[in-house]
Design a protein around this motif. Structure first.
Motif, PDB file in Angstrom:
ATOM      1  N   PHE A 107       7.623  -0.656 -43.966  1.00  0.00           N
ATOM      2  CA  PHE A 107       6.822  -1.237 -45.048  1.00  0.00           C
ATOM      3  C   PHE A 107       6.430  -2.680 -44.755  1.00  0.00           C
ATOM      4  CE2 PHE A 107       7.486   2.456 -47.467  1.00  0.00           C
ATOM      5  CZ  PHE A 107       6.658   2.394 -48.590  1.00  0.00           C
ATOM      6  N   VAL A 108       7.243  -3.405 -44.026  1.00  0.00           N
ATOM      7  CA  VAL A 108       6.893  -4.790 -43.692  1.00  0.00           C
ATOM      8  C   VAL A 108       5.619  -4.815 -42.859  1.00  0.00           C
ATOM      9  CG1 VAL A 108       7.681  -6.908 -42.589  1.00  0.00           C
ATOM     10  CG2 VAL A 108       9.336  -5.442 -43.785  1.00  0.00           C
ATOM     11  N   TYR A 109       5.527  -3.934 -41.874  1.00  0.00           N
ATOM     12  CA  TYR A 109       4.344  -3.880 -41.006  1.00  0.00           C
ATOM     13  C   TYR A 109       3.144  -3.302 -41.748  1.00  0.00           C
ATOM     14  CZ  TYR A 109       7.942  -4.822 -37.575  1.00  0.00           C
ATOM     15  OH  TYR A 109       8.980  -5.405 -36.898  1.00  0.00           O
ATOM     16  N   LEU A 110       3.403  -2.362 -42.620  1.00  0.00           N
ATOM     17  CA  LEU A 110       2.314  -1.806 -43.426  1.00  0.00           C
ATOM     18  C   LEU A 110       1.751  -2.843 -44.391  1.00  0.00           C
ATOM     19  CD1 LEU A 110       3.767   1.733 -44.214  1.00  0.00           C
ATOM     20  CD2 LEU A 110       1.839   1.197 -42.714  1.00  0.00           C
ATOM     21  N   GLN A 111       2.615  -3.707 -44.896  1.00  0.00           N
ATOM     22  CA  GLN A 111       2.153  -4.767 -45.794  1.00  0.00           C
ATOM     23  C   GLN A 111       1.163  -5.691 -45.092  1.00  0.00           C
ATOM     24  OE1 GLN A 111       2.164  -5.604 -48.819  1.00  0.00           O
ATOM     25  NE2 GLN A 111       2.105  -7.831 -49.021  1.00  0.00           N
ATOM     26  N   TYR A 112       1.489  -6.100 -43.893  1.00  0.00           N
ATOM     27  CA  TYR A 112       0.577  -6.985 -43.156  1.00  0.00           C
ATOM     28  C   TYR A 112      -0.699  -6.247 -42.745  1.00  0.00           C
ATOM     29  CZ  TYR A 112       3.754 -10.916 -43.075  1.00  0.00           C
ATOM     30  OH  TYR A 112       4.527 -11.985 -43.457  1.00  0.00           O
ATOM     31  N   SER A 113      -0.571  -4.985 -42.427  1.00  0.00           N
ATOM     32  CA  SER A 113      -1.766  -4.189 -42.119  1.00  0.00           C
ATOM     33  C   SER A 113      -2.673  -4.100 -43.341  1.00  0.00           C
ATOM     34  CB  SER A 113      -1.360  -2.781 -41.669  1.00  0.00           C
ATOM     35  OG  SER A 113      -0.576  -2.830 -40.501  1.00  0.00           O
ATOM     36  N   LEU A 114      -2.063  -3.933 -44.520  1.00  0.00           N
ATOM     37  CA  LEU A 114      -2.850  -3.849 -45.749  1.00  0.00           C
ATOM     38  C   LEU A 114      -3.520  -5.181 -46.068  1.00  0.00           C
ATOM     39  CD1 LEU A 114      -3.687  -2.015 -48.110  1.00  0.00           C
ATOM     40  CD2 LEU A 114      -1.661  -2.819 -49.336  1.00  0.00           C
ATOM     41  N   LEU A 115      -2.818  -6.287 -45.817  1.00  0.00           N
ATOM     42  CA  LEU A 115      -3.426  -7.597 -46.036  1.00  0.00           C
ATOM     43  C   LEU A 115      -4.660  -7.787 -45.154  1.00  0.00           C
ATOM     44  CD1 LEU A 115      -0.414 -10.100 -46.315  1.00  0.00           C
ATOM     45  CD2 LEU A 115      -1.882  -9.251 -48.143  1.00  0.00           C
ATOM     46  N   ILE A 116      -4.540  -7.415 -43.896  1.00  0.00           N
ATOM     47  CA  ILE A 116      -5.674  -7.553 -42.977  1.00  0.00           C
ATOM     48  C   ILE A 116      -6.808  -6.616 -43.388  1.00  0.00           C
ATOM     49  CG2 ILE A 116      -6.403  -7.183 -40.580  1.00  0.00           C
ATOM     50  CD1 ILE A 116      -3.561  -8.092 -39.762  1.00  0.00           C
ATOM     51  N   TRP A 117      -6.462  -5.390 -43.770  1.00  0.00           N
ATOM     52  CA  TRP A 117      -7.486  -4.449 -44.221  1.00  0.00           C
ATOM     53  C   TRP A 117      -8.182  -4.975 -45.471  1.00  0.00           C
ATOM     54  CZ3 TRP A 117      -7.803  -1.575 -48.833  1.00  0.00           C
ATOM     55  CH2 TRP A 117      -8.816  -0.606 -48.861  1.00  0.00           C
ATOM     56  N   GLY A 118      -7.404  -5.513 -46.406  1.00  0.00           N
ATOM     57  CA  GLY A 118      -7.986  -6.055 -47.624  1.00  0.00           C
ATOM     58  C   GLY A 118      -8.939  -7.199 -47.335  1.00  0.00           C
ATOM     59  N   CYS A 119      -8.540  -8.088 -46.425  1.00  0.00           N
ATOM     60  CA  CYS A 119      -9.434  -9.189 -46.032  1.00  0.00           C
ATOM     61  C   CYS A 119     -10.733  -8.648 -45.443  1.00  0.00           C
ATOM     62  CB  CYS A 119      -8.737 -10.086 -45.010  1.00  0.00           C
ATOM     63  SG  CYS A 119      -7.390 -11.091 -45.661  1.00  0.00           S
ATOM     64  N   TRP A 120     -10.612  -7.650 -44.591  1.00  0.00           N
ATOM     65  CA  TRP A 120     -11.798  -7.076 -43.949  1.00  0.00           C
ATOM     66  C   TRP A 120     -12.757  -6.485 -44.980  1.00  0.00           C
ATOM     67  CZ3 TRP A 120     -13.700  -7.033 -39.054  1.00  0.00           C
ATOM     68  CH2 TRP A 120     -14.766  -6.157 -38.804  1.00  0.00           C
ATOM     69  N   VAL A 121     -12.221  -5.706 -45.903  1.00  0.00           N
ATOM     70  CA  VAL A 121     -13.074  -5.080 -46.919  1.00  0.00           C
ATOM     71  C   VAL A 121     -13.728  -6.133 -47.800  1.00  0.00           C
ATOM     72  CG1 VAL A 121     -13.055  -3.603 -48.980  1.00  0.00           C
ATOM     73  CG2 VAL A 121     -11.779  -2.909 -46.944  1.00  0.00           C
ATOM     74  N   LEU A 122     -12.967  -7.135 -48.215  1.00  0.00           N
ATOM     75  CA  LEU A 122     -13.495  -8.154 -49.117  1.00  0.00           C
ATOM     76  C   LEU A 122     -14.534  -9.038 -48.435  1.00  0.00           C
ATOM     77  CD1 LEU A 122     -10.131  -9.110 -50.832  1.00  0.00           C
ATOM     78  CD2 LEU A 122     -12.102  -8.058 -51.961  1.00  0.00           C
TER      79      LEU A 122
END
Length: 371
Positions: A77-92
């Motif tokens: 989950f720690v690595y998934l959290q950072y992946s989600l942050l990067i994905w969120g930045c990309w989408v936004l």
């Protein structure tokens, strides 16, 4: 542990799957799906699947305790959290979302960020350096790193007493509690760190002060994300720091909402001036709902955690004697947001607990059973 429950913990990935999957399957109109799933669908699933009162059998305890499968889940989950942050930045930054759709996505990701604090909570109670580093990385992603100091050295010591800012008082609203715990917990963490520095012979204003690092590192992470996506976009990506701060705020408020419902009104007896009875499994609210316990890594078995803080999530026990919430955490959080409804629902339960707790014989009997 039965295979159904063991592999049922994979359901913890469902929120992440909903946030990302619904965006690609349904488009920008589905950016709020994470919130709907967490606070609409999960309570319905809790109602359908009911409660789980099963505990790991004594003969299986060591095997379940040492099964690396359960560690892989929480560390991932720690690595998934950072992946989600990067994905969120990309989408936004690169997707044509309206302001409302951007806000909805930030809140949805913030809900997942609330769960990452739960992961940090689990890992932060482990003694290995590997676990401690991952707990700090998890908390860094939501700008709440001082939680590691205050929770372990403050909350677990003072829970269910007036000294604990993370214990809600009877008739205290969730919103008043937010202010109490956000300010009080930070002050407590600072005092604890200052005391530890003095004991080690280090000055407060030095590189040895973890509180200074914990304040600066999230800023550096936000700057790094902003710089990286600004370079990629060819212009300053102001949405990135707003996103990072927004998802952090949502995650923090959700974590403190969980503290509110876990400890609302529960108090330990003062057995001498400034000295309180030992924490036991009567001193936290619990919820036995099967699905939300899987998603939250059995956080809802909170009494056993407070009585035995080092016990990993997979072997936490349910006790009927512990005070029980009527619903799982997701629905209880929604109810806490409506103080009159919360007081009407919980005050009678709290008063029943207080009447029961007044019996020393009952308390001693229960404590002996849990020992």
């Amino acid at each position: 542990m039965k295979p159904l429950k063991k592999f049922g913990f994979l359901w913890s990935y469902s929120l992440l799957a909903v946030i990302v999957g619904s965006y690609y399957l349904g488009g920008p109109a589905w950016t709020f799906a994470g919130v709907v799933y967490a606070y609409g669908v999960l309570p319905l699933l809790d109602a359908v699947f009911g409660k789980d009162r099963s505990n790991v059998a004594s003969e299986d305890y060591e095997q379940v305790l040492n099964d690396r499968y359960f560690d892989v889940l929480v560390y991932s989950f720690v690595y998934l959290q950072y992946s989600l942050l990067i994905w969120g930045c990309w989408v936004l930054v690169f997707e044509p979302l309206t302001v409302l759709q951007q806000l909805r996505l930030i809140v949805s990701i913030g809900v997942f960020s609330g769960t990452i604090i739960n992961i940090a909570h689990e890992l932060g109670h482990r003694s290995s350096r590997f676990a401690q580093v991952h707990a700090k990385l998890a908390l860094l992603s939501v700008s709440y790193m001082h939680f590691l100091i205050e929770h372990n050295r403050g909350h677990h010591v003072h829970v269910a007493t007036p000294l604990d800012p993370a214990t809600a008082r009877k008739n205290q609203s969730l919103y008043a509690f937010w202010w109490q715990t956000l300010v009080g917990s930070y002050r407590s963490a600072w005092r604890i760190e200052k005391r530890l520095l003095a004991k080690a012979g280090h000055p407060v204003w030095s590189s040895h002060n973890n509180m200074l690092w914990f304040a600066g590192l999230p800023v550096l992470l936000a700057v790094a994300l902003t710089a990286g996506f600004s370079l990629a976009a060819g212009q300053i990506a102001w949405i990135v720091p707003l996103f990072f701060a927004g998802q952090s705020l949502v995650g923090i408020l959700l974590l403190e909402s969980v503290n509110y419902i876990e400890h609302y009104g529960i108090t330990r007896r003062e057995i001498a001036p400034g000295k309180y009875e030992r924490v036991n499994p009567l001193h936290s609210w619990n919820a036995g709902q099967f699905i939300s316990n899987l998603v939250l890594f059995q956080l809802q078995r909170h009494s056993d955690h407070h009585a035995y803080a080092a016990r990993p999530y997979q072997v936490l026990r349910h006790f009927d004697e512990s005070p029980q919430l009527p619903f799982g955490y997701p629905l209880m959080i929604l109810m806490a947001m409506l103080p009159p409804l919360w007081f009407r629902l919980m005050n009678p339960r709290l008063e029943a607990w207080q009447a029961r707790a007044c019996s020393s014989e009952e308390i001693l009997k229960t404590v002996r059973q849990f020992a």
